[in-house]
Write an enzyme that holds these catalytic residues in place. Sequence first.
Site, PDB file in Angstrom:
ATOM      1  N   GLU A 110       0.839  -1.213   0.000  1.00  0.00           N
ATOM      2  CA  GLU A 110       0.000   0.000   0.000  1.00  0.00           C
ATOM      3  C   GLU A 110       0.877   1.268   0.000  1.00  0.00           C
ATOM      4  OE1 GLU A 110      -4.046  -0.936   2.280  1.00  0.00           O
ATOM      5  OE2 GLU A 110      -2.258  -1.670   3.362  1.00  0.00           O
TER       6      GLU A 110
ATOM      7  N   GLU B 220      -3.943  -9.396   3.716  1.00  0.00           N
ATOM      8  CA  GLU B 220      -4.700  -9.056   4.922  1.00  0.00           C
ATOM      9  C   GLU B 220      -5.893  -9.997   5.156  1.00  0.00           C
ATOM     10  OE1 GLU B 220      -2.685  -5.165   3.780  1.00  0.00           O
ATOM     11  OE2 GLU B 220      -3.437  -6.951   2.802  1.00  0.00           O
TER      12      GLU B 220
HETATM   13  N1  T1G Z   1       4.313  -8.053  11.559  1.00  0.00           N
HETATM   14  C1  T1G Z   1       4.995  -8.501  12.640  1.00  0.00           C
HETATM   15  N2  T1G Z   1       5.890  -9.537  12.611  1.00  0.00           N
HETATM   16  C2  T1G Z   1       6.097 -10.115  11.423  1.00  0.00           C
HETATM   17  C3  T1G Z   1       5.402  -9.705  10.248  1.00  0.00           C
HETATM   18  C4  T1G Z   1       4.490  -8.607  10.350  1.00  0.00           C
HETATM   19  N3  T1G Z   1       3.824  -8.135   9.290  1.00  0.00           N
HETATM   20  N4  T1G Z   1       5.806 -10.500   9.233  1.00  0.00           N
HETATM   21  C5  T1G Z   1       6.715 -11.356   9.750  1.00  0.00           C
HETATM   22  N5  T1G Z   1       6.882 -11.131  11.055  1.00  0.00           N
HETATM   23  C6  T1G Z   1       7.817 -11.822  11.960  1.00  0.00           C
HETATM   24  C7  T1G Z   1       7.480 -13.301  12.143  1.00  0.00           C
HETATM   25  O1  T1G Z   1       6.556 -13.499  13.181  1.00  0.00           O
HETATM   26  C8  T1G Z   1       8.842 -13.887  12.479  1.00  0.00           C
HETATM   27  O2  T1G Z   1       9.094 -13.623  13.828  1.00  0.00           O
HETATM   28  C9  T1G Z   1       9.807 -13.049  11.637  1.00  0.00           C
HETATM   29  O3  T1G Z   1       9.091 -11.837  11.344  1.00  0.00           O
HETATM   30  C10 T1G Z   1      10.177 -13.712  10.328  1.00  0.00           C
HETATM   31  O4  T1G Z   1       8.971 -14.060   9.654  1.00  0.00           O
HETATM   32  C11 T1G Z   1      -2.345  -1.663   6.925  1.00  0.00           C
HETATM   33  C12 T1G Z   1      -3.049  -3.968   8.200  1.00  0.00           C
HETATM   34  C13 T1G Z   1       7.212 -11.591   4.910  1.00  0.00           C
HETATM   35  C14 T1G Z   1       6.768 -13.623   3.625  1.00  0.00           C
HETATM   36  O5  T1G Z   1       0.546 -10.621   6.246  1.00  0.00           O
HETATM   37  O6  T1G Z   1       4.047 -13.418   5.164  1.00  0.00           O
HETATM   38  O7  T1G Z   1      -0.180  -4.656   6.483  1.00  0.00           O
HETATM   39  O8  T1G Z   1       9.231 -15.926  14.631  1.00  0.00           O
HETATM   40  O9  T1G Z   1       9.349 -16.524   9.718  1.00  0.00           O
HETATM   41  O10 T1G Z   1       9.458 -17.164   6.189  1.00  0.00           O
HETATM   42  O11 T1G Z   1      -3.296  -2.920   5.228  1.00  0.00           O
HETATM   43  O12 T1G Z   1       6.736 -13.259   7.275  1.00  0.00           O
HETATM   44  O13 T1G Z   1      11.305 -14.695  14.063  1.00  0.00           O
HETATM   45  O14 T1G Z   1       9.914 -14.028  16.067  1.00  0.00           O
HETATM   46  O15 T1G Z   1       7.472 -15.548   8.343  1.00  0.00           O
HETATM   47  O16 T1G Z   1      11.028 -15.275   5.548  1.00  0.00           O
HETATM   48  C15 T1G Z   1       0.196  -7.900   6.144  1.00  0.00           C
HETATM   49  C16 T1G Z   1       3.213 -11.446   6.951  1.00  0.00           C
HETATM   50  C17 T1G Z   1       0.199  -7.310   7.516  1.00  0.00           C
HETATM   51  C18 T1G Z   1       2.871 -10.556   5.807  1.00  0.00           C
HETATM   52  C19 T1G Z   1       8.625 -13.571   5.311  1.00  0.00           C
HETATM   53  N6  T1G Z   1       1.440  -8.609   5.944  1.00  0.00           N
HETATM   54  N7  T1G Z   1       4.545 -11.988   6.854  1.00  0.00           N
HETATM   55  O17 T1G Z   1       8.547 -14.942   5.489  1.00  0.00           O
HETATM   56  O18 T1G Z   1       9.871 -15.177   7.677  1.00  0.00           O
HETATM   57  S1  T1G Z   1      -1.322  -6.507   7.828  1.00  0.00           S
HETATM   58  C20 T1G Z   1       1.512  -9.935   6.019  1.00  0.00           C
HETATM   59  C21 T1G Z   1       4.841 -12.974   5.976  1.00  0.00           C
HETATM   60  C22 T1G Z   1      -1.181  -5.003   6.987  1.00  0.00           C
HETATM   61  C23 T1G Z   1      -2.248  -2.953   6.156  1.00  0.00           C
HETATM   62  C24 T1G Z   1      -2.430  -4.182   6.939  1.00  0.00           C
HETATM   63  C25 T1G Z   1       6.219 -13.551   6.046  1.00  0.00           C
HETATM   64  C26 T1G Z   1       7.189 -13.028   4.971  1.00  0.00           C
HETATM   65  P1  T1G Z   1       9.925 -14.616  14.692  1.00  0.00           P
HETATM   66  P2  T1G Z   1       8.851 -15.443   8.866  1.00  0.00           P
HETATM   67  P3  T1G Z   1       9.804 -15.723   6.186  1.00  0.00           P
END
Ligand code: T1G
Length: 676
Positions: free
Chosen positions: A102, A122
């Site tokens: 975004e 999301e």
């Molecule tokens: N927020 C907080 N922590 C996150 C995070 C996030 N968005 N994404 C990953 N982590 C942490 C995860 O818990 C782990 O922590 C570490 O990072 C490594 O992640 C306004 C409201 C990017 C493809 O849904 O899909 O934006 O276990 O093991 O395999 O509209 O992480 O090491 O303590 O998954 O390399 C939308 C979520 C948010 C993406 C990387 N975004 N993340 O994968 O690593 S809502 C998502 C992923 C939003 C807006 C809205 C994957 C990754 P720890 P990992 P990875």
Amino acid sequence: MIETKLHEDVLEIIIANAPVNALGAAVRGALSQAIDAAQGDDQVKVILLRGAGKLFSAGADISEFDQPPTGCALPAIIDTIEASSKPIVAAIHGTALGGGLELALGCHYRLATPSAKMGLPEVSLGILPGAGGTQRLPRLVGLDAALAMIVSGSPVDASSALAMGLVDRLVDEEDFPAAAISYARILDAPRRTRDRQVADDAGAFDRFAAANARRIETLDAPKACIAAVKASVELPIDEGLALERKLFAELVTGAQAKALRHAFFAERAAGKIADLPADTPRRPIAKVGVIGAGTMGGGISMNFLSAGIGVTIVEMTREALDRGVGLMRANYEASARKGRLTIEEVEQAMGLLAPTLEFEALGDCDLIIEAVYENMEVKKEIFARLDAIAKPGAILASNTSYLSIDEIASATSRPADVLGLHFFSPANIMKLVEVVRGEATADDVLATGMQLARSIGKVPVVARVCYGFIGNRMLIPRQDNAYAMLLEGATPEQIDRVHTDFGMPMGPLQMIDLAGVDIGWHRDVDRIESLQDALCAAGRWGQKTKAGFYDYDEKRKPTPSPAVAEIIDEFRARAGMVARAISDEEIVARTLYTMVNEGAKLLEEGIAQRASDIDIVWLYGYGWPRHKGGPMFWADEIGLTTVVQGLERYADRIGEDFSIAPLLARQSDDEGSPTT
Ligand code: T1G
């Protein structure tokens, strides 16, 4: 948090918040300041936004959603970027997800490296894009593509993004970010996404609804996503953005979003073993052996073949071996027919398979997985033979679903090299692997098992040894009570409806029919001591005989069976029982609360590390609805007091050796603290 670098008149603003550049409050604050500062800096003609490390940004910091919002809001920062008088370009490498994408949509131009992926996931968190994605994406890519991306949550690759107009150009991977800076240099004017109109396509919503009815019906977020995208056509952008924020605020505090957030973090936590240092060495696994080419052996082998790892598969007879190999090829070809694989990929995978009748051929394998039927003596005999032929350092694993890994390991002179790798049927599809840690299992063997499971696309959860480990142990009270309530007066349809209404893909009896009513049956048709005996003696072995608790048609569609009702009536009469009305509430207590209770015992006994691991087992192994978080999370949400009261109410019917887990009783007394 935020780094800046000036390249003559191009200012790089770099989001640096390892590991995934999440846009937490501190990052947002620093980013907002950097953007404002750049506006006022005459040296800066163009601003380039990118991420440090392996990706652009994973979006908002999901862990902040359980607290009240703080700091400057992302939508406001994006509005500032969009309103900038200086061109701002987003340079995307790795992934740009959620609020990260975004942010890029608010920029005036977007570049990407060829391997980049972009998405708005999301919806898989029970929310919708809340920083303008539902209004700006349709303006860039049109309704069909926007609906598909936003309601599925699936990312698109860079070439698709270029084709749909999401990005303006692909820049050389090796030459990143220099190539992006050169591109930025030529930009001379902002180009605001908000100024575009959504290409009108009236039929888009009907088409989408028709194609996605099932996905949309039970979940809140997909419906909200569609309503917001609709606003991008029907309302001026600021009203559309306001509606998006309203829908976001409603969803983010909702039960489904809370459960889906729990699942997100639970899945990541499951990979961590408390007493196993992250730097524990792994053993190299270049060649795998599988013993048994039945349904499980074949499915397990396919995971490794698909991952490019060679498999030697052993069977006792040519006929069984050919049947197993034939089934694997048939499964691969079925995937190719559905376009999920190319014929070349099928041949490549099958080319890595070495079928043999020679047990000794397993001698050079790094990992050997035994996948024969559940019989301790047979398994111990196999492990004793393995001990004689397997090379030093080879990992010896059993796919047993219930039996003691310690006892199996005792048949070898190398119990430290033994662990359980419990796959779920169909093993080439189901994502869960229970990694069973024996008393003697070495740390590097356990660490290797966890990593290997992840490398073949599975979700590993560690379990200590007990009968049935985590999942199947919890299944026992559920199935036992389902059987008992049939005799007491419930029907298979009633019990299963309670579970399918709850969101399970199928109920306990349908599941028995799928797995086979005859599993564990003594095969003596004259010995009728249980309902299972009665059905099996009548040849009702489940889907495989087109008759079990239900009758099944060609398409395996279940219909209630008058024959089964008769068998149950007969058996009830023989047992001197009289049918009574059984409420759905009783079914929930005796089939779901009892599972939670067993889960609490697993925590007390240290079989499961944490309650969220139990949830992951049920999400990925048994089809527990993800928007309900898992049995332990669900219990916390409905209240442990409710669970304990339900168990106490039916305790006399749940089973003579039933007891409430002390942990559950304690936690319900202290309802304040969740069982995590
Ligand atoms: N927020 C907080 N922590 C996150 C995070 C996030 N968005 N994404 C990953 N982590 C942490 C995860 O818990 C782990 O922590 C570490 O990072 C490594 O992640 C306004 C409201 C990017 C493809 O849904 O899909 O934006 O276990 O093991 O395999 O509209 O992480 O090491 O303590 O998954 O390399 C939308 C979520 C948010 C993406 C990387 N975004 N993340 O994968 O690593 S809502 C998502 C992923 C939003 C807006 C809205 C994957 C990754 P720890 P990992 P990875």
